[in-house]
Design a protein around this motif. Sequence first.
Motif, PDB file in Angstrom:
ATOM      1  N   CYS A  76       0.860  -1.177   0.000  1.00 42.69           N
ATOM      2  CA  CYS A  76       0.000   0.000   0.000  1.00 42.69           C
ATOM      3  C   CYS A  76       0.901   1.233   0.000  1.00 42.69           C
ATOM      4  CB  CYS A  76      -0.937   0.002   1.207  1.00 42.69           C
ATOM      5  SG  CYS A  76      -0.122   0.114   2.814  1.00 42.69           S
TER       6      CYS A  76
ATOM      7  N   GLU B  26      -2.076   5.318   2.686  1.00 37.76           N
ATOM      8  CA  GLU B  26      -3.055   4.248   2.930  1.00 37.76           C
ATOM      9  C   GLU B  26      -2.734   3.520   4.232  1.00 37.76           C
ATOM     10  OE1 GLU B  26      -4.313   3.032  -1.636  1.00 37.76           O
ATOM     11  OE2 GLU B  26      -2.422   2.276  -0.811  1.00 37.76           O
ATOM     12  N   TYR B  27      -1.455   3.304   4.502  1.00 38.54           N
ATOM     13  CA  TYR B  27      -1.045   2.659   5.752  1.00 38.54           C
ATOM     14  C   TYR B  27      -1.466   3.506   6.946  1.00 38.54           C
ATOM     15  CZ  TYR B  27       1.866   0.421   9.289  1.00 38.54           C
ATOM     16  OH  TYR B  27       2.297  -0.229  10.421  1.00 38.54           O
TER      17      TYR B  27
ATOM     18  N   TRP C  57      -5.158   3.363   7.466  1.00 37.08           N
ATOM     19  CA  TRP C  57      -5.541   2.031   7.936  1.00 37.08           C
ATOM     20  C   TRP C  57      -5.293   1.860   9.426  1.00 37.08           C
ATOM     21  CZ3 TRP C  57      -1.764  -2.309   8.405  1.00 37.08           C
ATOM     22  CH2 TRP C  57      -2.389  -3.507   8.744  1.00 37.08           C
TER      23      TRP C  57
ATOM     24  N   GLN D  71     -14.330   1.994   7.069  1.00 37.28           N
ATOM     25  CA  GLN D  71     -13.058   1.764   6.402  1.00 37.28           C
ATOM     26  C   GLN D  71     -13.180   1.918   4.889  1.00 37.28           C
ATOM     27  OE1 GLN D  71     -11.937  -2.240   7.916  1.00 37.28           O
ATOM     28  NE2 GLN D  71     -10.010  -1.236   8.439  1.00 37.28           N
TER      29      GLN D  71
ATOM     30  N   LYS E 185      -9.454  -0.182   0.551  1.00 40.67           N
ATOM     31  CA  LYS E 185      -8.045  -0.557   0.756  1.00 40.67           C
ATOM     32  C   LYS E 185      -7.811  -0.955   2.208  1.00 40.67           C
ATOM     33  CE  LYS E 185      -3.815  -1.071  -0.733  1.00 40.67           C
ATOM     34  NZ  LYS E 185      -3.396  -1.735  -1.951  1.00 40.67           N
ATOM     35  N   SER E 186      -8.384  -0.224   3.151  1.00 44.82           N
ATOM     36  CA  SER E 186      -8.226  -0.559   4.562  1.00 44.82           C
ATOM     37  C   SER E 186      -8.858  -1.908   4.884  1.00 44.82           C
ATOM     38  CB  SER E 186      -8.829   0.530   5.455  1.00 44.82           C
ATOM     39  OG  SER E 186      -8.029   1.690   5.418  1.00 44.82           O
ATOM     40  N   LYS E 187     -10.015  -2.185   4.304  1.00 44.36           N
ATOM     41  CA  LYS E 187     -10.653  -3.496   4.494  1.00 44.36           C
ATOM     42  C   LYS E 187      -9.751  -4.600   3.957  1.00 44.36           C
ATOM     43  CE  LYS E 187     -15.387  -1.822   4.105  1.00 44.36           C
ATOM     44  NZ  LYS E 187     -16.618  -1.833   3.315  1.00 44.36           N
TER      45      LYS E 187
ATOM     46  N   LEU F 267      -6.452  -4.496   3.610  1.00 44.81           N
ATOM     47  CA  LEU F 267      -5.284  -4.640   4.478  1.00 44.81           C
ATOM     48  C   LEU F 267      -5.636  -5.361   5.772  1.00 44.81           C
ATOM     49  CD1 LEU F 267      -3.681  -1.105   3.968  1.00 44.81           C
ATOM     50  CD2 LEU F 267      -2.831  -3.297   3.068  1.00 44.81           C
ATOM     51  N   THR F 268      -6.794  -5.047   6.335  1.00 41.96           N
ATOM     52  CA  THR F 268      -7.213  -5.726   7.559  1.00 41.96           C
ATOM     53  C   THR F 268      -7.404  -7.210   7.318  1.00 41.96           C
ATOM     54  OG1 THR F 268      -8.274  -3.740   8.445  1.00 41.96           O
ATOM     55  CG2 THR F 268      -9.018  -5.855   9.342  1.00 41.96           C
TER      56      THR F 268
END
Length: 143
Positions: free
Chosen positions: A58, A62-63, A66, A111, A114-116, A118-119
């Motif tokens: 990412c 984005e990090y 997140w 979220q 992208k956050s979803k 990454l999770t």
Amino acid sequence: MDVAKSRHLEGSVNFYRLSRKFVDESEMPQEAKDIMYYSLAIGHHLGVVDCLKSEMQCSGEEYLEWFSALEEGSEAYNKMKGFLVFGEITINPEHINMLALAFDKIDTNKQSEKSKYLTQGLIDILTAIHKEPNMYLMIRGGQ
């Protein structure tokens, strides 16, 4: 530290999972091999090369978005914030429960996609580490 001003946000953030280990025996005299194998037997990993496989990537922004969904000041938040301080963090088996519980608490309705992603990716990697405790995750900045 103002997390939004970290120099580590400028590039990409790469998630590397240990995929395998091997012993580097190239041009090694037999006496050195004997010492290396003895050290491996007693738990010291001299001569062992870790092979890391890229699992996710990412941007720095984005990090930040997140992990900022975690409770600020919590152990999980501080662990993930370590990337912004050092440019890399390692997630070992002892971090599994703490991180899984913290990321599971995040309201997915708040979220980004992208956050979803990454999770879910992190949860999958944590599950793999739970099944194979010699595995770990390295989060490191890229270009």
